[in-house]
Design an enzyme around this catalytic site. Structure first.
Site, short mmCIF file in Angstrom:
data_model
loop_
_atom_site.label_atom_id
_atom_site.label_comp_id
_atom_site.label_asym_id
_atom_site.label_seq_id
_atom_site.Cartn_x
_atom_site.Cartn_y
_atom_site.Cartn_z
N ARG A 129 -3.45 7.56 25.98
CA ARG A 129 -4.90 7.67 24.38
C ARG A 129 -5.06 7.07 23.28
NH1 ARG A 129 -6.29 11.88 23.66
NH2 ARG A 129 -5.09 12.80 24.43
N TYR A 177 -4.88 1.59 30.54
CA TYR A 177 -4.31 3.16 30.56
C TYR A 177 -5.34 3.95 30.84
CZ TYR A 177 -0.30 5.86 31.01
OH TYR A 177 0.68 6.17 31.90
N GLY A 178 -5.52 5.51 31.81
CA GLY A 178 -5.92 6.53 31.92
C GLY A 178 -7.24 6.86 31.34
N LYS A 201 -12.49 11.39 29.96
CA LYS A 201 -12.92 12.14 28.66
C LYS A 201 -14.31 11.54 28.67
CE LYS A 201 -9.52 14.42 29.37
NZ LYS A 201 -8.20 14.53 29.21
N HIS A 224 -12.59 20.74 27.84
CA HIS A 224 -11.17 19.76 28.91
C HIS A 224 -10.88 21.12 29.49
CE1 HIS A 224 -7.44 18.12 27.08
NE2 HIS A 224 -7.69 17.95 28.58
N SER A 238 -3.90 17.96 25.67
CA SER A 238 -3.50 17.73 26.63
C SER A 238 -2.44 17.54 26.86
CB SER A 238 -3.78 16.40 25.85
OG SER A 238 -4.82 15.85 26.14
N CYS A 260 0.12 20.08 27.76
CA CYS A 260 -0.08 21.87 27.51
C CYS A 260 0.03 22.87 28.61
CB CYS A 260 -0.81 22.20 25.80
SG CYS A 260 -0.30 21.30 24.65
N LYS A 285 -2.10 22.68 32.26
CA LYS A 285 -3.28 22.59 32.76
C LYS A 285 -3.35 22.96 34.05
CE LYS A 285 -6.19 20.30 30.08
NZ LYS A 285 -5.28 20.14 29.20
N THR A 286 -2.71 21.80 34.57
CA THR A 286 -2.49 20.75 35.56
C THR A 286 -1.42 21.98 36.42
OG1 THR A 286 -2.38 18.72 35.18
CG2 THR A 286 -1.46 19.49 37.67
N ASN A 287 -0.61 23.17 35.77
CA ASN A 287 0.27 23.52 36.30
C ASN A 287 -0.06 25.13 36.35
OD1 ASN A 287 3.70 22.79 35.84
ND2 ASN A 287 2.37 21.37 34.58
N ASP A 345 -8.44 19.83 34.91
CA ASP A 345 -8.63 18.61 33.28
C ASP A 345 -10.52 19.22 33.13
OD1 ASP A 345 -7.52 17.44 31.74
OD2 ASP A 345 -8.51 16.04 31.94
N ASN A 364 4.81 10.41 28.90
CA ASN A 364 3.33 10.06 29.71
C ASN A 364 2.90 9.03 31.25
OD1 ASN A 364 0.76 11.51 29.21
ND2 ASN A 364 0.41 8.68 28.50
N ARG A 411 2.59 9.07 35.29
CA ARG A 411 1.85 9.51 35.11
C ARG A 411 0.61 9.32 36.69
NH1 ARG A 411 -2.60 13.30 32.06
NH2 ARG A 411 -1.48 13.04 29.89
N ARG A 433 0.45 25.28 22.75
CA ARG A 433 2.00 25.39 22.19
C ARG A 433 2.47 25.68 21.05
NH1 ARG A 433 5.79 21.71 25.41
NH2 ARG A 433 4.29 20.21 26.70
N ASN A 493 3.59 33.58 35.03
CA ASN A 493 1.79 33.26 34.38
C ASN A 493 1.13 34.15 35.49
OD1 ASN A 493 3.63 31.71 32.17
ND2 ASN A 493 2.42 29.83 32.70
P1 GTP Z 1 -3.12 16.55 30.63
O1 GTP Z 1 -3.24 16.06 31.65
O2 GTP Z 1 -2.60 15.51 29.48
O3 GTP Z 1 -4.39 17.85 30.00
O4 GTP Z 1 -2.29 17.49 30.76
P2 GTP Z 1 -1.92 19.17 31.39
O5 GTP Z 1 -2.54 20.29 30.19
O6 GTP Z 1 -3.20 18.96 32.33
O7 GTP Z 1 -0.30 19.56 31.31
P3 GTP Z 1 0.22 19.53 32.23
O8 GTP Z 1 0.14 20.36 33.43
O9 GTP Z 1 0.95 18.60 33.01
O10 GTP Z 1 2.07 19.96 31.73
C1 GTP Z 1 2.34 19.13 30.48
C2 GTP Z 1 3.59 20.22 30.17
O11 GTP Z 1 4.10 21.35 30.10
C3 GTP Z 1 4.93 19.25 31.33
O12 GTP Z 1 6.19 18.66 31.58
C4 GTP Z 1 5.35 20.56 32.24
O13 GTP Z 1 6.36 20.97 32.52
C5 GTP Z 1 4.84 21.97 30.46
N1 GTP Z 1 4.31 23.27 31.51
C6 GTP Z 1 3.43 23.38 31.97
N2 GTP Z 1 3.42 25.19 32.14
C7 GTP Z 1 4.51 25.39 31.70
C8 GTP Z 1 4.79 26.72 31.00
O14 GTP Z 1 3.89 28.00 31.64
N3 GTP Z 1 6.27 26.60 30.68
C9 GTP Z 1 6.87 25.89 29.92
N4 GTP Z 1 7.73 26.18 29.15
N5 GTP Z 1 6.33 24.47 30.43
C10 GTP Z 1 5.26 24.41 30.92
C1 SPV Z 2 -5.47 14.00 28.44
O1 SPV Z 2 -4.67 13.52 27.12
O2 SPV Z 2 -5.95 15.33 28.14
C2 SPV Z 2 -5.61 13.35 30.14
C3 SPV Z 2 -5.22 12.40 30.27
O3 SPV Z 2 -6.19 14.29 30.72
S1 SPV Z 2 -6.46 11.18 29.20
O4 SPV Z 2 -7.36 10.52 30.71
O5 SPV Z 2 -6.29 9.86 29.40
O6 SPV Z 2 -7.02 11.24 28.54
MN MN Z 3 -7.05 16.48 30.01
#
Ligand code: GTP
Ligand code: SPV
Ligand code: MN
Length: 648
Positions: free
Chosen positions: A74, A216-217, A225, A245, A267, A269, A271-273, A292, A402, A404, A441, A541
Site C-alpha cells: 500500500r 498491488y493489493g 481497504k 480492520h 497490518s 501484526c 490477524k490471519t494467524n 482482516d 510483503n 502475499r 507489535r 495465544n
Molecule cells: P495484514 O494482512 O497485513 O492485515 O496482516 P495480519 O494482521 O493478518 O498479520 P499476519 O497474521 O499475517 O502476521 C504477520 C506476521 O506476524 C507473520 O510474520 C507472523 O509470523 C507474525 N505473527 C503472527 N502472530 C504472531 C504471534 O502470536 N507471535 C509472534 N511472535 N509473531 C506472530
Molecule cells: C493490510 O495492509 O492491512 C492488508 C494488505 O491486509 S492490503 O490489502 O494490501 O491492504
Molecule cells: Mn489488513
C-alpha cells in the site's frame, strides 16, 4: 472504440459508459464469475508472461505473479480522502478538494486503457442477499485484479442479478495507468512507475473510489481497504454501524459453549494467524470467519453482530508455516495466487520461515536466481554459497517481506461455514460478538492482555493502539512504533476524532449496553533485553483467549490496576506447555505487570497523539487547523483518570 455493453441497471451502465468513453479501452469484458472464465484469464496471463503456472500436481489452480519493484505494498502517502470539507478527512489523512482531485485524475484516466481490455467486475462485500452485505462495480484494466477479486469477493452474474434494475452499489474505477501503443508488447507488471503517478482516492460523500497507477493489493483490489474500510467506515458512521480492520473467530470451549471474538491488529501484526490458530489448550476448538475485515451491526437485543465482507484471504506469506499457521498454508493448497514469493525448480513456491528447506536454487521475487544459504538450509541468498551472516548483512530476502497469497476462504480447513455465510442460529444476522481485542507489535510496556474497565475505557484503549510499522506499507519508518488507533490509521474514511466519537455512540445508542462485547488489549510481541520474544504466541495465544472467556463467564478474578484489569498469573492456563515453543513462567509474570515507568511515558505519547488529532490540519493542507478540540471529552477523561491512578 469499444461499445459499452448493455446493463439492466441504468446506474451500472452509466458508470461503465463514462469510463469507456474516457479510458478508451480496446475491448470490454463483463466478468461472469465462473470457474471457466477465471481459468481462461489465468491462462491468458500465463501466455502473456504475467503469471507463472505452478506445478498443477502440487498446487492445482495456482499461479505466481511478480510485481514491479515500485509496486509492492500500500502507498499511504498517495492515499487520499477527498471529503468536501478538509476537517472531515482529519489530521491522519491526506486531503484534497474533491472537485480538484477529480479534475486532476480525469487527465490521468484519459486514454489510459488504450491497447488494453476493460473488465467490469460486479462484486459483493458479504454473502449475496445478506442484509448487511453491500455491492460494488469495479471497472479495471488489470486481469490480475479480476482473478484476485474473484477470490477475495463474490463476483459475477449473481451480483448483477441481485442489483436488479435499480439496486445501489459503490462505483469503483481502477487503472494500472500504463496504456499500450499499437503493437507495443506489454510488460509483466504494468503500473505507473513513479510514486507520484499513483492515486488511491476515496470520495466519502459521493461514495466513489478512484484508483490509478498501482496494481498491488489494497491499492487495486478496491473491495478491500478502499471500500470495506474507508468508504464503509463513513457509511457506518452515517448509518449507525461499524466497519473495522478486524478478524472474526468462533471459539468453542470444552463445555461446548460458543464465543465469537473479533480482533483489530495493525497490518502484518497477526490477524490471519489468530483467525486460524490451532489452540494449544486441549478441548478448545477455534474456527475462522474472517481474517482482516469485520462489519458489525447493533441488534435489537443490544449485541453487536458481525459478518466478514470478504471471500478469501490476502495473507502475508513470509512466516507462514505448518508450525505457525498450518490452516493458512492448507488454504493455499489450490486455487491460490501467490505474489512476490520464490519459485522452486519443481514449480512450487517458497518463502522465508516457511518451515520448509529451501531448494538448492530458485527464482526470487524480482525474477533473479537465488541459492540456498551455505550454513542455513532455511534461507536463500542472491549468490551461491553465501552464509547466513552475509545474507543478513546484505538485507536480501528471496520472497518480498510483503509477498502475499490470495487464497479462497472455502479452502480453510477450520472455516466456520455458517458464520462465514453470515448465519447464526439459522438467521442471516451475522454472529454476536462476545469480545473485541485490540493489539499491536509493542516490544515494551504493554502487557500480554488487559481488560477494559468499561466500554469507554475500551474505546480509549483502542484509540491508543500502536505498533511497529511493518512491510505492509511502503515506508521509511519500518520498525518504529507509531500510533495506529483501532488498527485503522491507514483506513479511516473520515476524521479520526469523529471516529472515536462514533465508537462512544455505539454504547449511547445501544438497545442494551450491558450486552456489548467486553474489550481487551493484547500484545504477543513483548521482547526482553536480548531482543527475544517473551511470549511464544500463535497456538499459545489460546491461553489468553481462554482467560477472556473465563472473564466473560465470571469464572476468574483479576488484578485491578491503573491501566485496566490484568490476569492473575495463576489464572493463565499453562496445561500442555510442551513442544518447540513454551511459555516461560518467569517472563509470563513479567508481562502481566504494570510497567509504571513505561506507562508514564506511554500516557504522555497518548496525550500527544490526542493533541495532534485535536489541533492539526489534514496532511498536505495549506489551511490552518479548524479541528481544535475534536477528541471526545470522555477519552480525555480516561486519560486523566489513568494518569492520576498511575501517580498514586
Ligand atoms: P495484514 O494482512 O497485513 O492485515 O496482516 P495480519 O494482521 O493478518 O498479520 P499476519 O497474521 O499475517 O502476521 C504477520 C506476521 O506476524 C507473520 O510474520 C507472523 O509470523 C507474525 N505473527 C503472527 N502472530 C504472531 C504471534 O502470536 N507471535 C509472534 N511472535 N509473531 C506472530
Ligand atoms: C493490510 O495492509 O492491512 C492488508 C494488505 O491486509 S492490503 O490489502 O494490501 O491492504
Ligand atoms: Mn489488513
Amino acid at each position: 472504440m469499444a461499445n459499452t455493453p448493455k446493463f439492466a441497471n441504468a446506474k451500472v451502465f452509466a458508470w461503465v459508459d463514462k469510463w469507456n468513453k474516457l479510458c478508451t479501452p480496446d475491448k470490454i469484458v463483463v466478468v461472469k464469475g465462473t470457474k471457466k472464465e477465471h481459468n481462461e484469464i489465468c491462462e491468458m496471463m500465463v501466455k502473456n508472461g504475467q503469471f507463472v503456472k505452478l506445478n498443477q500436481k502440487l498446487r492445482p489452480g495456482c499461479y505466481l505473479a511478480r510485481s514491479h519493484e515500485s509496486d509492492v505494498a500500500r502507498v499511504e502517502g498517495r492515499t487520499f480522502i477527498c471529503s468536501q470539507r478538509e476537517i472531515d478527512a482529519g489530521p491522519t489523512n491526506n486531503w484534497k478538494d474533491p472537485v480538484e482531485m477529480k479534475a486532476e485524475m480525469l487527465k490521468k484516466y484519459k486514454g489510459c486503457m488504450k491497447g488494453r481490455t476493460m473488465y467490469v467486475i460486479p462484486f459483493a462485500m458479504g454473502p449475496i442477499g445478506n442484509p448487511i452485505t453491500q455491492y460494488g462495480i469495479e471497472v479495471t484494466d488489470s486481469p490480475y485484479v479480476v482473478v484476485n477479486m474473484n477470490i477475495m469477493t463474490r463476483t459475477g452474474d449473481a451480483v448483477i442479478k441481485q442489483l436488479g434494475k435499480d439496486g445501489d452499489f459503490i462505483p469503483c474505477i481502477h487503472s494500472v495507468g500504463a496504456p499500450l501503443k499499437k503493437g507495443q508488447k506489454d510488460v509483466t507488471w504494468p503500473c505507473a512507475k513513479s510514486i507520484d503517478d499513483k492515486y488511491i482516492t476515496q470520495f466519502p460523500e459521493d461514495r466513489e473510489i478512484w484508483s490509478f497507477g498501482s496494481g498491488y493489493g489494497g491499492n487495486a483490489l478496491l473491495g478491500k481497504k478502499c471500500f470495506a474500510l474507508r468508504i464503509a467506515s463513513k457509511m457506518a458512521k452515517d448509518q449507525g454501524w461499524m466497519a473495522e480492520h478486524m478478524l472474526i473467530l468462533t471459539l468453542t470451549s470444552p463445555e461446548k459453549k460458543q464465543y465469537h471474538v473479533t480482533a483489530a491488529f495493525p497490518s502484518a501484526c497477526g490477524k490471519t494467524n489468530l483467525a486460524m490458530m490451532l489452540p494449544k489448550l486441549k478441548g478448545w476448538k477455534l474456527e475462522t470467519i474472517g481474517d482482516d475485515i469485520a462489519w458489525l451491526k447493533p441488534g435489537e437485543d443490544g449485541r453487536l453482530y458481525a459478518i466478514n465482507p470478504e471471500n478469501g484471504f490476502f495473507g502475508v506469506a513470509p512466516g507462514t508455516s505448518m508450525d505457525s499457521n498450518p490452516n493458512a498454508l492448507l488454504s493455499c493448497k489450490s486455487g491460490t495466487i501467490f505474489t512476490n514469493v520464490v519459485l522452486t525448480p519443481d514449480g512450487d513456491i517458497w518463502w522465508e520461515d516457511m518451515g520448509i528447506k529451501a531448494p538448492a536454487e530458485g527464482i526470487d521475487w524480482k525474477g533473479n536466481p537465488c541459492y540456498v544459504c551455505a550454513d542455513d538450509p532455511f534461507r536463500m541468498g542472491p549468490k551461491p554459497g553465501m552464509t547466513k551472516a552475509e545474507i543478513k548483512a546484505s538485507g536480501y530476502v528471496a520472497a518480498h517481506k510483503n509477498s502475499r497469497f490470495t487464497a479462497p476462504a472455502e479452502n480453510c480447513p477450520v472455516l466456520d461455514k455458517d458464520g462465514f455465510e453470515g448465519v447464526y442460529e439459522g438467521k442471516p444476522t451475522g454472529v454476536p460478538v462476545d469480545a473485541i481485542l485490540f493489539g499491536g507489535r509493542r516490544p515494551s510496556t504493554i502487557p500480554l492482555v488487559n481488560e477494559a474497565k468499561s466500554w469507554t475505557h475500551g474505546v480509549f484503549m483502542g484509540s491508543a493502539a500502536g505498533s511497529e510499522v511493518t512491510a505492509a506499507v511502503i515506508s521509511d519508518q519500518i520498525g518504529q512504533v507509531r500510533r495506529d488507533p483501532m488498527a485503522m490509521l491507514p483506513f479511516f474514511g473520515y476524521n479520526v476524532a469523529d471516529y472515536f466519537q462514533h465508537w462512544l455512540e455505539m454504547e449511547r445508542t445501544s438497545a442494551d449496553p450491558t450486552k456489548l462485547p467486553k474489550i481487551y488489549f493484547v500484545n504477543w510481541f513483548r521482547k526482553n533485553a536480548k531482543g527475544e520474544f517473551m511470549w511464544p504466541g500463535f497456538g499459545d495465544n489460546s491461553r489468553v483467549l481462554k482467560w477472556v472467556c473465563d472473564r466473560i463467564e465470571g469464572k476468574v478474578g483479576c488484578q485491578k490496576t491503573a491501566i485496566g484489569n490484568l490476569p492473575k498469573a495463576a489464572d493463565i492456563d499453562l496445561s500442555n506447555n510442551t513442544g518447540k515453543d513454551t511459555v516461560n513462567e518467569k517472563f509470563l509474570k513479567e508481562i502481566l505487570k504494570v510497567d509504571k515507568a513505561g506507562w508514564l511515558k506511554e500516557i504522555e505519547t497518548i496525550g500527544a497523539s490526542y493533541d495532534e488529532y485535536d489541533a492539526k490540519a489534514s496532511k498536505g493542507s495549506k489551511t490552518v487547523s479548524k479541528t481544535a478540540k475534536r477528541v471526545p471529552k470522555a477519552l480525555r477523561q480516561v486519560l486523566a483518570d489513568v494518569t492520576a491512578e498511575l501517580a498514586k
